[in-house]
Design a protein around this motif. Sequence first.
Motif, short mmCIF file in Angstrom:
data_model
loop_
_atom_site.label_atom_id
_atom_site.label_comp_id
_atom_site.label_asym_id
_atom_site.label_seq_id
_atom_site.Cartn_x
_atom_site.Cartn_y
_atom_site.Cartn_z
N ASP A 64 0.94 -1.13 -0.13
CA ASP A 64 -0.02 0.09 0.02
C ASP A 64 0.80 1.11 -0.10
N PRO A 65 0.91 2.18 -0.98
CA PRO A 65 1.81 3.42 -1.06
C PRO A 65 1.51 4.52 -0.14
N ARG A 66 0.23 4.21 0.77
CA ARG A 66 -0.06 5.03 1.93
C ARG A 66 1.05 4.66 3.10
N ILE A 67 1.25 3.40 3.14
CA ILE A 67 2.21 2.91 4.32
C ILE A 67 3.49 3.13 4.00
N VAL A 68 4.00 2.70 2.86
CA VAL A 68 5.19 2.67 2.29
C VAL A 68 5.04 3.54 0.90
N PRO A 69 5.70 4.98 0.94
CA PRO A 69 5.42 6.06 -0.12
C PRO A 69 6.39 5.51 -1.34
N ASN A 70 7.47 4.75 -0.89
CA ASN A 70 8.37 4.53 -2.07
C ASN A 70 8.14 2.99 -2.51
N ALA A 71 6.89 2.75 -2.18
CA ALA A 71 6.60 1.29 -3.02
C ALA A 71 6.78 1.49 -4.37
N ILE A 72 6.92 0.07 -4.98
CA ILE A 72 7.08 0.21 -6.45
C ILE A 72 5.78 -0.27 -7.07
N LYS A 73 5.75 0.31 -8.04
CA LYS A 73 4.56 0.14 -9.10
C LYS A 73 4.60 -1.06 -9.88
N LEU A 74 3.82 -1.86 -9.99
CA LEU A 74 4.10 -3.23 -10.70
C LEU A 74 3.34 -2.97 -12.16
N SER A 101 -0.79 -1.59 16.65
CA SER A 101 -0.05 -0.57 16.91
C SER A 101 1.36 -0.74 16.04
N GLN A 102 1.89 -2.19 15.71
CA GLN A 102 3.11 -2.34 15.23
C GLN A 102 2.90 -2.55 13.36
N SER A 103 1.83 -2.62 12.95
CA SER A 103 1.46 -3.34 11.83
C SER A 103 2.23 -2.33 10.73
N ASP A 104 1.89 -1.01 10.65
CA ASP A 104 2.66 -0.21 9.62
C ASP A 104 4.31 -0.40 9.91
N LYS A 105 4.87 -0.46 11.00
CA LYS A 105 6.20 -0.49 11.10
C LYS A 105 6.68 -1.93 10.53
N ALA A 106 5.82 -2.95 10.75
CA ALA A 106 6.23 -4.30 10.34
C ALA A 106 5.99 -4.65 8.69
N VAL A 148 -4.87 -6.63 16.86
CA VAL A 148 -4.06 -7.57 16.25
C VAL A 148 -4.07 -7.29 14.61
N ALA A 149 -2.96 -7.30 14.00
CA ALA A 149 -3.17 -7.19 12.39
C ALA A 149 -2.39 -8.40 11.69
N LYS A 150 -2.85 -8.79 10.50
CA LYS A 150 -2.04 -9.78 9.90
C LYS A 150 -1.27 -9.22 8.91
N VAL A 151 -0.14 -9.40 8.78
CA VAL A 151 1.23 -8.82 7.61
C VAL A 151 1.22 -10.01 6.70
N SER A 152 1.39 -10.11 5.65
CA SER A 152 1.86 -11.01 4.74
C SER A 152 2.48 -10.76 3.61
N ILE A 153 3.53 -11.70 3.15
CA ILE A 153 4.07 -11.48 1.96
C ILE A 153 3.53 -12.57 0.90
N VAL A 154 3.52 -12.18 -0.43
CA VAL A 154 2.92 -13.00 -1.19
C VAL A 154 3.79 -13.08 -2.56
N GLY A 155 4.07 -14.15 -3.17
CA GLY A 155 4.86 -14.31 -4.42
C GLY A 155 5.02 -15.99 -4.98
N VAL A 156 4.64 -16.09 -6.00
CA VAL A 156 4.92 -17.31 -6.78
C VAL A 156 6.47 -17.89 -6.79
N GLY A 157 7.29 -16.78 -6.80
CA GLY A 157 8.60 -16.87 -6.76
C GLY A 157 9.10 -17.60 -5.43
N MET A 158 8.48 -17.66 -4.60
CA MET A 158 8.86 -18.32 -3.21
C MET A 158 8.63 -19.57 -3.01
#
Length: 428
Positions: A190-200, A399-404, A351-361
């Motif tokens: 989400d570019p609102r959480i990470v302003p330098n996120a990469i557009k795919l 409270s730590q989800s954005d940081k994560a 609580v919040a759930k933070v995930s990474i996704v990728g077929v490459g993993m």
Amino acid sequence: MFKGKINVTRLLVQKFGGSSLADTDKIKGVADIITTAYDAGTQVVAIVSAMGKTTDGLVALANELNSSPQGRDYDMLLATGEMVSASLLALHLQSRGYKAIALTGFQAGVRTEDVYNTARIKDVETDYLNTLLEAGTIVIVTGFQGENSKGEICTLGRGGSDTSAVAIAGALKADACDIYTDVTGVYSTDPRIVPNAIKLDEIAHIEMMELARLGAKVLHPRSVEAARRWGVKVRVRSTFNLNDEGTLVVDEAMMSQDSTRAVAGVACDKNQARVAVIGLPDKPGIAAHLFKTLAEKSISVDMIIQSIGQDGVTNDIAFTVNTWDLQNAEAVLKPILHDLGAREVLLDDNVAKVSIVGVGMIDRPGVAASMFQALAEAEVNIGMIATSEIKISVLVSSSQSDKAVQAIHHAFFSDASSEELVPSKLGY
Ligand code: ADP
Ligand code: ASP
Ligand code: MG
């Protein structure tokens, strides 16, 4: 005289989200986008969301008068938001001399299953839509809603207008379905959480589906499912920055860009809560009893952990549910605690759930380790972990989800993310 064949798009479905229609000036801007395509010789069906935060406002009103609004009449209320934006847009197009009509989802032939609030689209009857299009009419359809077998209005779940658009595009065999929103495409997070996120430029259906399910709200999860099933070409792009090509959602096999990346994106779902059932006897059948009871009440459970209690003879079972199911889960579990032989049930919605996704993993060791290392360095504690072939999720304190998200994104995208914060990237 021979006329060379001009390569025009025959039929385009364009979907406009709430922020694209937030006020009358923005509605005029949306009309510009529609008429540009129409004037170039393309038939256009526009699917609209409710203006701005209208649906949130309707939800709040209902909650003032009923502590758990649901069912037929709640759907009737929620469906009104899209009716306002569709009719305003049609009225404006008519004032500019265009033949345009606003249709509700049910007038447009969108048929849903008999479920209120989160219905799936069963099919779309296209005869009326085709007649209107052949007559040169611009058709505006309310997103987020259809009609069930009893002729009642059913809504598709929050964010469901994307699914309306893809389903209608699939049924009409449209050349493409453009999802116009307030960001220029799908980003690595989400570019609102990470302003330098990469557009795919491209993302695989399977990755987009997981990201959407895990909280990336840029597309409704069922819209990606529908795009894959019906072979609809979906592009996510910005209403406010038409120079940007956006992101194409494609079959994994069609990916032309770097498919060697391990991780396509990072998602965060803040609508998660943790339930812990403490002091269960350590014997067969207990977990089956517990989860069957929840399933009978249609409560979906996600991450599950069983741990041995301190006494060595009992277990604790913890799992996550959506926040809107938390009260229900408590109400279902309290009466069966005695039958289960459990001591107590503890609830936590911070609580919040933070995930990474990728077929490459798939088959790539070290991805989980890098994710956990990034969290350790950011001093974020991991409450629970769940994995599948193409995703890893962790539960952290809200409270730590954005940081994560920021730490994990930095770990996987720091090489590429050298751009600075550019507000225009968000398309405002
Ligand atoms: P719309 O009203 O147009 O449907 P939404 O608010 O539903 O728009 O979705 C767009 C929002 O999704 C963006 O403003 C952005 O904050 C959020 N978002 C979350 N994850 C991502 C992501 N990976 N890429 C782009 N946007 C994302
Ligand atoms: N208006 C609905 C919502 O806010 C549907 C949508 O925007 O897709 O959830
Ligand atoms: Mg949306």
